[in-house]
Scaffold this motif. Structure first.
Motif, short mmCIF file in Angstrom:
data_model
loop_
_atom_site.label_atom_id
_atom_site.label_comp_id
_atom_site.label_asym_id
_atom_site.label_seq_id
_atom_site.Cartn_x
_atom_site.Cartn_y
_atom_site.Cartn_z
N GLN A 15 -27.06 45.36 56.87
CA GLN A 15 -26.86 46.46 55.90
C GLN A 15 -26.37 47.75 56.56
O GLN A 15 -25.97 48.66 55.87
N ARG A 16 -26.45 47.85 57.87
CA ARG A 16 -25.95 49.07 58.54
C ARG A 16 -25.54 48.71 59.98
O ARG A 16 -25.69 47.56 60.42
N LEU A 18 -23.98 47.76 63.50
CA LEU A 18 -23.04 46.74 63.95
C LEU A 18 -22.91 45.62 62.92
O LEU A 18 -21.83 45.09 62.68
N ASP A 37 -31.03 41.36 55.40
CA ASP A 37 -31.68 42.47 56.10
C ASP A 37 -33.14 42.58 55.69
O ASP A 37 -33.51 42.21 54.58
N LEU A 38 -33.94 43.10 56.60
CA LEU A 38 -35.34 43.43 56.31
C LEU A 38 -35.38 44.45 55.18
O LEU A 38 -36.29 44.43 54.35
N SER A 63 -37.46 38.97 56.72
CA SER A 63 -37.47 39.19 58.16
C SER A 63 -37.03 37.94 58.90
O SER A 63 -37.52 36.84 58.62
N VAL A 64 -36.16 38.12 59.88
CA VAL A 64 -35.73 36.97 60.69
C VAL A 64 -36.88 36.42 61.54
O VAL A 64 -36.82 35.30 62.04
N ASN A 90 -27.53 39.12 64.28
CA ASN A 90 -27.36 40.52 64.70
C ASN A 90 -28.66 41.33 64.65
O ASN A 90 -28.82 42.28 65.41
N MET A 140 -26.25 38.55 69.05
CA MET A 140 -26.10 39.90 69.59
C MET A 140 -27.05 40.07 70.77
O MET A 140 -28.26 40.18 70.59
N TYR A 155 -37.11 44.72 75.81
CA TYR A 155 -35.72 44.64 75.33
C TYR A 155 -34.86 43.84 76.31
O TYR A 155 -34.12 42.95 75.91
N LYS A 159 -33.12 40.26 75.37
CA LYS A 159 -31.67 40.13 75.31
C LYS A 159 -31.13 39.16 76.38
O LYS A 159 -30.12 38.49 76.16
N THR A 188 -23.53 51.90 71.58
CA THR A 188 -22.65 51.98 70.41
C THR A 188 -23.23 52.96 69.40
O THR A 188 -24.45 52.99 69.19
N THR A 190 -24.65 53.99 66.55
CA THR A 190 -25.31 53.48 65.33
C THR A 190 -26.61 54.26 65.15
O THR A 190 -27.02 55.02 66.03
N MET A 192 -29.57 53.03 65.29
CA MET A 192 -30.52 52.62 66.33
C MET A 192 -30.39 53.52 67.55
O MET A 192 -31.36 54.04 68.08
N1 LIG Z 1 -26.32 50.22 69.02
C1 LIG Z 1 -26.26 49.88 70.30
O1 LIG Z 1 -25.97 50.70 71.17
C2 LIG Z 1 -26.54 48.44 70.72
C3 LIG Z 1 -26.27 48.10 72.05
C4 LIG Z 1 -26.51 46.78 72.46
C5 LIG Z 1 -27.01 45.86 71.55
N2 LIG Z 1 -27.27 46.23 70.27
C6 LIG Z 1 -27.81 45.19 69.38
O2 LIG Z 1 -26.97 45.07 68.23
C7 LIG Z 1 -27.76 44.70 67.10
C8 LIG Z 1 -27.54 45.70 65.97
O3 LIG Z 1 -27.88 47.00 66.46
P1 LIG Z 1 -27.62 48.33 65.62
O4 LIG Z 1 -27.40 49.40 66.61
O5 LIG Z 1 -26.60 48.09 64.55
O6 LIG Z 1 -29.07 48.55 64.98
P2 LIG Z 1 -29.56 49.27 63.65
O7 LIG Z 1 -31.00 49.59 63.88
O8 LIG Z 1 -28.63 50.36 63.26
O9 LIG Z 1 -29.45 48.08 62.57
C9 LIG Z 1 -30.26 46.95 62.71
C10 LIG Z 1 -30.49 46.32 61.34
O10 LIG Z 1 -31.38 45.21 61.52
C11 LIG Z 1 -32.35 45.24 60.53
N3 LIG Z 1 -33.56 44.56 60.98
C12 LIG Z 1 -34.51 45.02 61.84
N4 LIG Z 1 -35.49 44.12 61.97
C13 LIG Z 1 -35.17 43.07 61.17
C14 LIG Z 1 -35.80 41.84 60.86
N5 LIG Z 1 -36.99 41.52 61.38
N6 LIG Z 1 -35.19 40.99 60.00
C15 LIG Z 1 -34.00 41.32 59.44
N7 LIG Z 1 -33.36 42.48 59.69
C16 LIG Z 1 -33.94 43.35 60.53
C17 LIG Z 1 -32.58 46.72 60.24
O11 LIG Z 1 -33.16 46.92 58.96
C18 LIG Z 1 -31.17 47.27 60.36
O12 LIG Z 1 -30.49 47.25 59.12
C19 LIG Z 1 -29.20 44.64 67.59
O13 LIG Z 1 -29.54 43.30 67.92
C20 LIG Z 1 -29.19 45.50 68.84
O14 LIG Z 1 -30.21 45.16 69.76
C21 LIG Z 1 -27.05 47.50 69.83
#
Ligand SMILES: NC(=O)c1ccc[n+]([C@@H]2O[C@H](COP(=O)([O-])OP(=O)(O)OC[C@H]3O[C@@H](n4cnc5c(N)ncnc54)[C@H](O)[C@@H]3O)[C@@H](O)[C@H]2O)c1
Length: 254
Positions: A15-16, A18, A37-38, A63-64, A90, A140, A155, A159, A188, A190, A192
């Motif tokens: 939903q938001r 990546l 999404d959660l 929840s996944v 993701n 991811m 983390y 990962k 990235t 976002t 997070m």
């Molecule tokens: N943003 C970065 O810099 C970055 C860097 C490396 C890896 N990542 C990875 O990329 C992925 C997405 O990151 P992002 O920055 O878009 O994060 P984000 O927090 O902006 O979005 C994550 C989404 O996952 C959902 N979520 C959380 N727990 C959940 C669950 N148990 N079940 C279902 N949905 C759930 C959240 O509600 C949210 O919508 C993640 O796996 C993160 O670890 C992000």
């Protein structure tokens, strides 16, 4: 543009951030997109936005980390589109705390979402994909699954586990027509990342100095890699961890 015409894609945490960038990119490439999404309401709104732009999109909450929720989300794929062609694992949570201040709950939460969640979804997808002799799974991971940093042991381990799961499933299912790859994003822009920068747990200037390209990544840059990996152009690519990090993991200086 690369076509995913008619492909049935499930994107967790879509939903938001990546996940949303990937959902929108896949939809524009012609895929049918299930946003999971959660935050179920957020997923509903994101899918509605895609439908308003004339894309084929649905949503599902849960929840996944919950085996029941994962069973239910794949049942929904079966009911709505009769199965799945692309899974993007993701959904993930960050963890950034000195190890000696971590509780076992901090550890469990990171593992539950980032590792158990990826496993549960991959198995449900694999069951269907191995049977139909085709499918693509994209997990991811992170630069923190390749190199390590202080105050993020859960983390990093989760990962790195995702990276190894990617390779293990890729070699197990390659002969069945199923490709499994991972993306290792650098920092990235976002929510997070913004949250941990705003909380003072990550230093944005230090990130920029440490990144050879000198900037944060855009979510679209991860979506472009996710599009390539899902496409026929990547048909001989499996078991790979694709770092999209502006040179971060190649760089030797701190
Ligand atoms: N943003 C970065 O810099 C970055 C860097 C490396 C890896 N990542 C990875 O990329 C992925 C997405 O990151 P992002 O920055 O878009 O994060 P984000 O927090 O902006 O979005 C994550 C989404 O996952 C959902 N979520 C959380 N727990 C959940 C669950 N148990 N079940 C279902 N949905 C759930 C959240 O509600 C949210 O919508 C993640 O796996 C993160 O670890 C992000």
């Amino acid at each position: 543009m690369t076509s995913l015409q008619g492909q049935r894609a499930l994107i967790t945490g879509g939903q938001r951030g990546l996940g949303w960038a990937i959902a929108e990119t896949y939809a524009k490439a012609g895929a049918r997109v299930m946003i999971q999404d959660l935050d179920g309401k957020g997923a509903d709104e994101a899918a509605a936005g895609l439908r308003r732009a004339n894309h084929d999109a649905q949503s599902v909450g849960g929840s996944v980390a919950s085996a029941q929720d994962v069973t239910d989300m794949f049942k929904r794929m079966d009911e709505v589109w009769g199965g799945i062609d692309i899974l993007v694992n993701n959904a993930g949570v960050s963890q950034n705390k000195p190890t000696l201040e971590m509780s076992v709950e901090d550890w469990d939460r990171t593992m539950d979402v980032n590792l158990r969640g990826v496993f549960l979804c991959a198995v449900e997808a694999g069951r269907r994909m191995v049977k139909q002799k085709s499918g693509v799974i994209i997990n991811m991971s992170s630069i923190w699954g390749i190199v390590a940093g202080p105050t993020r042991v859960g983390y990093c381990v989760s990962k790195a586990g995702v990276a190894q799961m990617t390779k293990a499933l890729a070699v197990e299912w390659a002969a069945h027509g199923v490709r499994v790859n991972a993306i290792a994003p650098g920092y990235t822009e976002t929510k997070m990342l913004r949250d941990v920068i705003d909380a003072g747990r990550v230093d944005e200037q230090a990130i920029l100095r440490r990144t050879p390209m000198g900037r944060l990544a855009e979510p679209q840059e991860m979506a472009d890699m996710a599009l390539f990996l899902a496409s026929p152009q990547a048909k001989f690519v499996t078991g790979q961890i694709m770092a999209v990090d502006g040179g971060w993991t190649a760089y030797g200086y701190t």
